[in-house]
Design a protein around this motif. Structure first.
Motif, mmCIF file in Angstrom:
data_model
loop_
_atom_site.group_PDB
_atom_site.id
_atom_site.type_symbol
_atom_site.label_atom_id
_atom_site.label_comp_id
_atom_site.label_asym_id
_atom_site.label_seq_id
_atom_site.Cartn_x
_atom_site.Cartn_y
_atom_site.Cartn_z
ATOM 1 N N ARG A 270 -8.291 1.736 1.799
ATOM 2 C CA ARG A 270 -8.392 3.145 1.414
ATOM 3 C C ARG A 270 -7.036 3.777 1.113
ATOM 4 N N CYS A 271 -6.066 2.952 0.783
ATOM 5 C CA CYS A 271 -4.764 3.499 0.394
ATOM 6 C C CYS A 271 -4.905 4.241 -0.936
ATOM 7 N N SER A 272 -3.950 5.094 -1.237
ATOM 8 C CA SER A 272 -4.009 5.848 -2.493
ATOM 9 C C SER A 272 -3.634 4.982 -3.694
ATOM 10 N N TYR A 273 -2.574 4.204 -3.540
ATOM 11 C CA TYR A 273 -2.063 3.363 -4.627
ATOM 12 C C TYR A 273 -1.643 2.003 -4.081
ATOM 13 N N PHE A 274 -1.548 1.055 -4.982
ATOM 14 C CA PHE A 274 -0.919 -0.232 -4.690
ATOM 15 C C PHE A 274 0.321 -0.329 -5.558
ATOM 16 N N ALA A 275 1.454 -0.589 -4.926
ATOM 17 C CA ALA A 275 2.683 -0.876 -5.663
ATOM 18 C C ALA A 275 2.735 -2.388 -5.822
ATOM 19 N N ILE A 276 2.794 -2.866 -7.047
ATOM 20 C CA ILE A 276 2.852 -4.308 -7.312
ATOM 21 C C ILE A 276 4.272 -4.641 -7.732
ATOM 22 N N THR B 277 0.858 -1.187 0.000
ATOM 23 C CA THR B 277 0.000 0.000 0.000
ATOM 24 C C THR B 277 0.895 1.238 0.000
ATOM 25 N N ALA B 278 0.592 2.188 -0.892
ATOM 26 C CA ALA B 278 1.478 3.334 -1.100
ATOM 27 C C ALA B 278 0.704 4.650 -1.097
ATOM 28 N N MET C 57 -0.881 -11.754 4.518
ATOM 29 C CA MET C 57 -0.887 -10.373 5.007
ATOM 30 C C MET C 57 0.386 -10.137 5.810
ATOM 31 N N VAL C 58 1.077 -9.042 5.509
ATOM 32 C CA VAL C 58 2.260 -8.661 6.268
ATOM 33 C C VAL C 58 2.021 -7.255 6.798
ATOM 34 N N MET C 59 1.995 -7.132 8.111
ATOM 35 C CA MET C 59 1.823 -5.806 8.707
ATOM 36 C C MET C 59 3.199 -5.172 8.869
ATOM 37 N N PHE C 60 3.325 -3.973 8.332
ATOM 38 C CA PHE C 60 4.587 -3.230 8.369
ATOM 39 C C PHE C 60 4.323 -1.965 9.172
ATOM 40 N N THR C 61 5.107 -1.742 10.202
ATOM 41 C CA THR C 61 4.780 -0.678 11.150
ATOM 42 C C THR C 61 5.637 0.575 11.028
ATOM 43 N N ASP C 62 6.360 0.714 9.938
ATOM 44 C CA ASP C 62 7.197 1.903 9.775
ATOM 45 C C ASP C 62 6.724 2.715 8.570
ATOM 46 N N PRO C 63 5.790 3.657 8.790
ATOM 47 C CA PRO C 63 5.231 4.422 7.672
ATOM 48 C C PRO C 63 6.218 5.393 7.035
ATOM 49 N N GLU C 64 7.389 5.539 7.610
ATOM 50 C CA GLU C 64 8.394 6.435 7.033
ATOM 51 C C GLU C 64 9.236 5.756 5.958
ATOM 52 N N LYS C 65 9.093 4.455 5.816
ATOM 53 C CA LYS C 65 9.845 3.723 4.793
ATOM 54 C C LYS C 65 9.234 3.976 3.420
ATOM 55 N N SER C 66 10.104 4.121 2.435
ATOM 56 C CA SER C 66 9.636 4.282 1.063
ATOM 57 C C SER C 66 9.320 2.910 0.462
ATOM 58 N N SER D 184 7.613 7.073 -2.819
ATOM 59 C CA SER D 184 6.393 7.230 -2.025
ATOM 60 C C SER D 184 6.516 6.409 -0.747
ATOM 61 N N LYS D 185 5.778 6.804 0.248
ATOM 62 C CA LYS D 185 5.805 6.117 1.546
ATOM 63 C C LYS D 185 4.717 5.049 1.623
ATOM 64 N N LEU D 186 4.873 4.170 2.600
ATOM 65 C CA LEU D 186 3.867 3.161 2.896
ATOM 66 C C LEU D 186 2.591 3.867 3.347
ATOM 67 N N ASP D 187 1.450 3.447 2.815
ATOM 68 C CA ASP D 187 0.156 3.947 3.270
ATOM 69 C C ASP D 187 -0.357 2.934 4.295
ATOM 70 N N ASN D 188 -0.639 3.384 5.499
ATOM 71 C CA ASN D 188 -1.068 2.466 6.557
ATOM 72 C C ASN D 188 -2.413 1.820 6.302
#
Length: 106
Positions: free
Chosen positions: A22-28, A6-7, A86-95, A14-18
Motif C-alpha cells: 500500500r505504498c504510494s510509489y515505487f522508486a525503481i 517503497t516511497a 526483500m530488504v527491510m529498512f527501518t529508518d523512515p526518515e531517509k530519503s 521523498s521518504k521511505l514508505d513503510n
C-alpha cells in the motif's frame, strides 16, 4: 540488478514508505544506468490483495531486490518464489536518494 524502494512520493527527496503493498510509489533504481524512475502504485487503495498485485507489477519491471519497512505474510512467499530479495529498512526518515546512495557499491 534493479532495486525497488517503497516511497511516499515521486521525487528523490521523498521518504521511505513503510508499507509495501500500500505504498504510494515505487522508486525503481537501475544501477547500470544510475537512473531512478517512479511508478505510482495502482494497488494502494485495493480492497484486498494489494501486496500480491504489487509484487507482480514490480516483477514485470525486472526488479531483483525490494526495500521497504515491512512486507506482509502473503507477499513473502511470492517474492521467494520469484527470487526477489526483500530488504527491510527501518529508518523512515531517509530519503530515496539517501537509500540509493547506501545501496550503490562504490
Amino acid at each position: 540488478m534493479k532495486i525497488a524502494i517503497t516511497a511516499t512520493g515521486d521525487t528523490l527527496t521523498s521518504k521511505l514508505d513503510n508499507r509495501f503493498g500500500r505504498c504510494s510509489y515505487f522508486a525503481i533504481y537501475d544501477p547500470e544506468t544510475n537512473n531512478t524512475k517512479f511508478i505510482l502504485n495502482p494497488n494502494k487503495e485495493a480492497a484486498e490483495g494489494a501486496g500480491p498485485a504489487a509484487v507482480q507489477m514490480i516483477a514485470s519491471q525486472g526488479v531483483k531486490q525490494i526495500i521497504s519497512g515491512e512486507f506482509g505474510s502473503k507477499v513473502r512467499s511470492i517474492l521467494d518464489d520469484l527470487n526477489i530479495q526483500m530488504v527491510m529498512f527501518t529508518d523512515p526518515e531517509k530519503s530515496i536518494q539517501e537509500i540509493v546512495s547506501l545501496m550503490v557499491v562504490k
